[in-house]
Design a protein around this motif. Structure first.
Motif, mmCIF file in Angstrom:
data_model
loop_
_atom_site.group_PDB
_atom_site.id
_atom_site.type_symbol
_atom_site.label_atom_id
_atom_site.label_comp_id
_atom_site.label_asym_id
_atom_site.label_seq_id
_atom_site.Cartn_x
_atom_site.Cartn_y
_atom_site.Cartn_z
ATOM 1 N N LEU A 130 -3.106 3.212 1.541
ATOM 2 C CA LEU A 130 -3.291 3.125 2.982
ATOM 3 C C LEU A 130 -3.866 4.424 3.546
ATOM 4 O O LEU A 130 -4.848 4.399 4.303
ATOM 5 C CB LEU A 130 -1.953 2.809 3.664
ATOM 6 N N GLU A 131 -3.266 5.558 3.200
ATOM 7 C CA GLU A 131 -3.715 6.848 3.734
ATOM 8 C C GLU A 131 -3.545 7.933 2.651
ATOM 9 O O GLU A 131 -2.830 7.735 1.669
ATOM 10 C CB GLU A 131 -2.907 7.231 4.973
ATOM 11 N N PHE A 132 -4.195 9.080 2.911
ATOM 12 C CA PHE A 132 -4.081 10.248 2.022
ATOM 13 C C PHE A 132 -3.538 11.415 2.843
ATOM 14 O O PHE A 132 -4.237 12.400 3.103
ATOM 15 C CB PHE A 132 -5.450 10.596 1.418
ATOM 16 N N ILE A 133 -2.272 11.265 3.270
ATOM 17 C CA ILE A 133 -1.677 12.292 4.123
ATOM 18 C C ILE A 133 -0.362 12.817 3.545
ATOM 19 O O ILE A 133 0.338 13.581 4.212
ATOM 20 C CB ILE A 133 -1.435 11.750 5.543
ATOM 21 N N GLU A 152 2.284 14.952 1.095
ATOM 22 C CA GLU A 152 2.308 16.297 0.526
ATOM 23 C C GLU A 152 1.833 16.244 -0.925
ATOM 24 O O GLU A 152 1.973 15.227 -1.592
ATOM 25 C CB GLU A 152 3.711 16.887 0.595
ATOM 26 N N GLU A 153 1.278 17.342 -1.388
ATOM 27 C CA GLU A 153 0.776 17.368 -2.754
ATOM 28 C C GLU A 153 1.923 17.208 -3.746
ATOM 29 O O GLU A 153 2.999 17.773 -3.588
ATOM 30 C CB GLU A 153 0.053 18.696 -3.025
ATOM 31 N N GLY A 154 1.618 16.369 -4.745
ATOM 32 C CA GLY A 154 2.613 16.088 -5.769
ATOM 33 C C GLY A 154 3.591 14.997 -5.389
ATOM 34 O O GLY A 154 4.516 14.712 -6.145
ATOM 35 N N MET A 155 3.383 14.356 -4.210
ATOM 36 C CA MET A 155 4.295 13.312 -3.749
ATOM 37 C C MET A 155 3.502 12.092 -3.280
ATOM 38 O O MET A 155 2.363 12.235 -2.799
ATOM 39 C CB MET A 155 5.179 13.826 -2.598
ATOM 40 N N ILE A 156 4.092 10.941 -3.397
ATOM 41 C CA ILE A 156 3.553 9.703 -2.818
ATOM 42 C C ILE A 156 4.710 8.962 -2.146
ATOM 43 O O ILE A 156 5.874 9.123 -2.508
ATOM 44 C CB ILE A 156 2.880 8.792 -3.869
ATOM 45 N N TYR A 157 4.339 8.135 -1.167
ATOM 46 C CA TYR A 157 5.316 7.306 -0.452
ATOM 47 C C TYR A 157 4.928 5.843 -0.660
ATOM 48 O O TYR A 157 3.742 5.472 -0.575
ATOM 49 C CB TYR A 157 5.333 7.644 1.033
ATOM 50 N N MET A 158 5.914 5.053 -0.897
ATOM 51 C CA MET A 158 5.662 3.630 -1.176
ATOM 52 C C MET A 158 6.755 2.771 -0.543
ATOM 53 O O MET A 158 7.827 3.280 -0.186
ATOM 54 C CB MET A 158 5.604 3.377 -2.692
ATOM 55 N N PRO A 159 6.501 1.457 -0.381
ATOM 56 C CA PRO A 159 7.539 0.559 0.161
ATOM 57 C C PRO A 159 8.784 0.561 -0.724
ATOM 58 O O PRO A 159 8.699 0.676 -1.951
ATOM 59 C CB PRO A 159 6.854 -0.803 0.174
ATOM 60 N N TYR A 160 9.914 0.395 -0.081
ATOM 61 C CA TYR A 160 11.168 0.453 -0.827
ATOM 62 C C TYR A 160 11.300 -0.736 -1.784
ATOM 63 O O TYR A 160 11.857 -0.599 -2.882
ATOM 64 C CB TYR A 160 12.351 0.494 0.141
ATOM 65 N N ASP A 217 -10.070 13.398 -2.909
ATOM 66 C CA ASP A 217 -11.203 14.180 -3.405
ATOM 67 C C ASP A 217 -11.577 13.759 -4.820
ATOM 68 O O ASP A 217 -12.758 13.623 -5.158
ATOM 69 C CB ASP A 217 -10.850 15.668 -3.373
ATOM 70 N N ARG A 218 -10.591 13.570 -5.649
ATOM 71 C CA ARG A 218 -10.861 13.171 -7.024
ATOM 72 C C ARG A 218 -11.452 11.786 -7.103
ATOM 73 O O ARG A 218 -12.410 11.519 -7.851
ATOM 74 C CB ARG A 218 -9.567 13.243 -7.835
ATOM 75 N N LEU A 219 -10.933 10.856 -6.341
ATOM 76 C CA LEU A 219 -11.437 9.480 -6.354
ATOM 77 C C LEU A 219 -12.878 9.419 -5.833
ATOM 78 O O LEU A 219 -13.708 8.647 -6.345
ATOM 79 C CB LEU A 219 -10.533 8.581 -5.512
ATOM 80 N N ALA A 220 -13.200 10.217 -4.830
ATOM 81 C CA ALA A 220 -14.555 10.207 -4.282
ATOM 82 C C ALA A 220 -15.561 10.741 -5.291
ATOM 83 O O ALA A 220 -16.713 10.278 -5.353
ATOM 84 C CB ALA A 220 -14.591 11.032 -3.010
ATOM 85 N N SER A 221 -15.153 11.687 -6.093
ATOM 86 C CA SER A 221 -16.067 12.250 -7.088
ATOM 87 C C SER A 221 -16.327 11.313 -8.252
ATOM 88 O O SER A 221 -17.333 11.444 -8.952
ATOM 89 C CB SER A 221 -15.512 13.583 -7.613
ATOM 90 N N LYS A 245 0.844 -1.202 0.000
ATOM 91 C CA LYS A 245 0.000 0.000 0.000
ATOM 92 C C LYS A 245 0.881 1.254 0.000
ATOM 93 O O LYS A 245 1.977 1.255 0.568
ATOM 94 C CB LYS A 245 -0.931 -0.002 1.192
ATOM 95 N N ILE A 246 0.370 2.309 -0.649
ATOM 96 C CA ILE A 246 1.090 3.580 -0.753
ATOM 97 C C ILE A 246 0.318 4.662 0.010
ATOM 98 O O ILE A 246 -0.833 4.468 0.409
ATOM 99 C CB ILE A 246 1.276 3.998 -2.226
ATOM 100 N N ILE A 247 0.991 5.793 0.214
ATOM 101 C CA ILE A 247 0.370 6.975 0.854
ATOM 102 C C ILE A 247 0.298 8.074 -0.196
ATOM 103 O O ILE A 247 1.313 8.439 -0.802
ATOM 104 C CB ILE A 247 1.189 7.431 2.074
ATOM 105 N N MET A 248 -0.929 8.588 -0.404
ATOM 106 C CA MET A 248 -1.187 9.579 -1.449
ATOM 107 C C MET A 248 -1.608 10.923 -0.821
ATOM 108 O O MET A 248 -1.994 10.980 0.356
ATOM 109 C CB MET A 248 -2.277 9.073 -2.402
ATOM 110 N N PRO A 249 -1.600 12.010 -1.598
ATOM 111 C CA PRO A 249 -2.021 13.325 -1.060
ATOM 112 C C PRO A 249 -3.540 13.413 -0.921
ATOM 113 O O PRO A 249 -4.276 12.659 -1.550
ATOM 114 C CB PRO A 249 -1.483 14.312 -2.099
ATOM 115 N N PRO A 250 -4.046 14.342 -0.119
ATOM 116 C CA PRO A 250 -5.499 14.472 0.072
ATOM 117 C C PRO A 250 -6.262 14.818 -1.205
ATOM 118 O O PRO A 250 -7.430 14.422 -1.364
ATOM 119 C CB PRO A 250 -5.619 15.605 1.099
#
Length: 323
Positions: free
Chosen positions: A73-76, A78-86, A44-48, A35-40
């Protein structure tokens, strides 16, 4: 669709981000799943769009043409960035800050997965199946060609996804999936060692063959001797008996007996013509008559012997006790 301004266009979610490992936000639990961490703004886009849950995404590195799939996993972030497992960044050949393309997808439920550990150490675990089931609970999907990481007992084990059915990428959330294992990458089949034959056994076999040959050479063959007469004279018209060797001892004796019978009859006839007595011979009447006449002549030539007086009882003189 564009990166600047973090705007979204179209009827599907599709965006490019800069990727960073999970260690940048102090989320070590990300390494135990996909699972990755995406921006908020992504939420919003996915919910729409009213997309299907669970949310699954297609990740692609356009620079290397590598693809994978993951969940969120979460949407926390920063905008324009994602975090993922190494380990996922390693599969996609990504470095810190590289651009990754993200797109939402819907995957079929998996029915079959074939796994291949990198090392034999994974099979040395007391219960690798239970460890694998526990680890895969943190995964949303599997992609053919990926290498997932399983952490156990302060050690990391890497496992290749060799095959998935019914497609090259499947969802493993709330599904019964058959799991098969291929031999580890470092596994080598034991070489079959040819057992050398000891020299002593070879020598024994040669000695046994020699003894067998000598025994065959010393087999007794009956009725192969030369004929002999009782009076000591050399037999007339006697030819030596030759018996051809045979494989069976019984056939040797039978053949010898067949050849010995006529020679015996010839020796009997020669003995009878010489006028000698032969024990146990089946002579003809003429020969018996000749033998009887010869015996009569011998009896006549012998002088008569005087018979000695035989003892007769009560024939002596009588004597008186008075003298």
């Amino acid at each position: 669709m564009f990166f600047e301004g973090y705007g979204y266009h179209g009827n599907s979610f599709e965006q490019s981000y800069r990727c960073y490992p999970a260690s940048f936000i102090d989320k070590p639990q990300l390494e135990a799943g996909d699972k990755i961490i995406m921006p908020p703004s992504a939420l919003d886009r996915l919910a729409s769009l009213h997309i299907d849950y669970p949310m699954l995404f297609h990740l692609s590195n356009d620079a290397t043409n590598r693809v994978s799939h993951c969940g969120v996993l979460e949407f926390i972030a920063e905008e324009g960035m994602i975090y993922m497992p190494y380990w996922m960044m390693e599969n996609l050949l990504l470095q810190e800050g590289d651009i990754i393309h993200v797109k939402n997808v819907t995957l079929p439920k998996g029915t079959y997965v074939k796994l291949q550990p990198h090392t034999k150490d994974f099979l040395d675990i007391s219960n690798p199946k239970a460890i694998l089931e526990t680890t895969l609970r943190n995964f949303s999907c599997l992609t053919t060609g990926d290498s997932i990481m399983v952490a156990y007992n302060n050690k990391k084990y890497y496992i290749d996804i060799v095959e998935t059915k019914p497609s090259s990428a499947v969802s493993i959330i709330e599904t019964d999936c058959e799991v098969d294992f291929a031999p580890p990458l470092d596994y080598k089949e034991p070489e079959r060692q040819q057992t050398p034959v000891p020299a002593a056994s070879k020598l024994g076999a040669q000695v046994q063959e020699t003894e067998t040959e000598s025994e065959d050479a010393q087999i007794f063959t009956p009725f192969t001797g030369a004929a002999r007469r009782l009076d000591g004279k050399a037999p007339k018209d006697e030819s030596p008996i030759v018996v051809s060797p045979a494989n069976n001892g019984k056939s040797k004796s039978i053949n010898s007996m067949k050849q010995a019978i006529p020679s015996t009859s010839r020796s009997n006839s020669s003995r009878q013509t010489m006028g000698k007595l032969v024990f146990g011979s089946n002579s003809n009447p003429a020969s018996r008559g000749a033998q009887k006449a010869a015996a009569t002549n011998e009896t006549k030539e012998e002088p008569p012997k005087k018979e000695e007086p035989k003892f007769q009882a009560f024939t002596g003189k009588k004597y008186s006790l008075k003298g």
